[in-house]
Scaffold this active site. Sequence first.
Site, short mmCIF file in Angstrom:
data_model
loop_
_atom_site.label_atom_id
_atom_site.label_comp_id
_atom_site.label_asym_id
_atom_site.label_seq_id
_atom_site.Cartn_x
_atom_site.Cartn_y
_atom_site.Cartn_z
N HIS A 174 37.60 40.50 1.78
CA HIS A 174 37.06 41.42 0.79
C HIS A 174 37.55 42.83 1.10
CE1 HIS A 174 34.12 42.60 3.83
NE2 HIS A 174 33.90 41.31 4.02
N ALA A 175 36.95 43.84 0.49
CA ALA A 175 37.45 45.22 0.55
C ALA A 175 37.63 45.77 1.97
CB ALA A 175 36.53 46.15 -0.25
#
Length: 104
Positions: free
Chosen positions: A36-37
Site C-alpha cells: 500500500h502507500a
Amino acid sequence: MPPEPTATLEPTATSASAVFEAHTGERAIVLTEDLHARPASALAQTAAAFTSAVTLSYGSRSVDVRSVLSLMGLGATSGQAVTLRATGDDAAEALTALSAVLGG
C-alpha cells in the site's frame, strides 16, 4: 605497394553482453505486508538513491519501482511473491536495499 593492414574484431569476455550481465540482478521476495502507500513510498524513495533501473514484477505485470502509484496499482498483498530486477552499475546494492524495505 604493400597490402594495407586489416583488423578483425574478435568477441572478448568484456563484450557488451558480459558487461550487461555483470550489472543485472533479480531477487524473488515474499511480501511481509500489503504493498500500500507507505511501503510503496519507502520503495520509491530507496530506489531514487540508485542509478540502476529497477522494476518490481507481480503476476504478469512489471512496474518501475520509482513510481508509487504504479507499485500500489500492482495489488500485491502480504504473503505473495514478487520479483525485483535491477540493471545498472549499482544493481546489486539496489537489490539489497530494496529487498530490505520489502522485508526480504
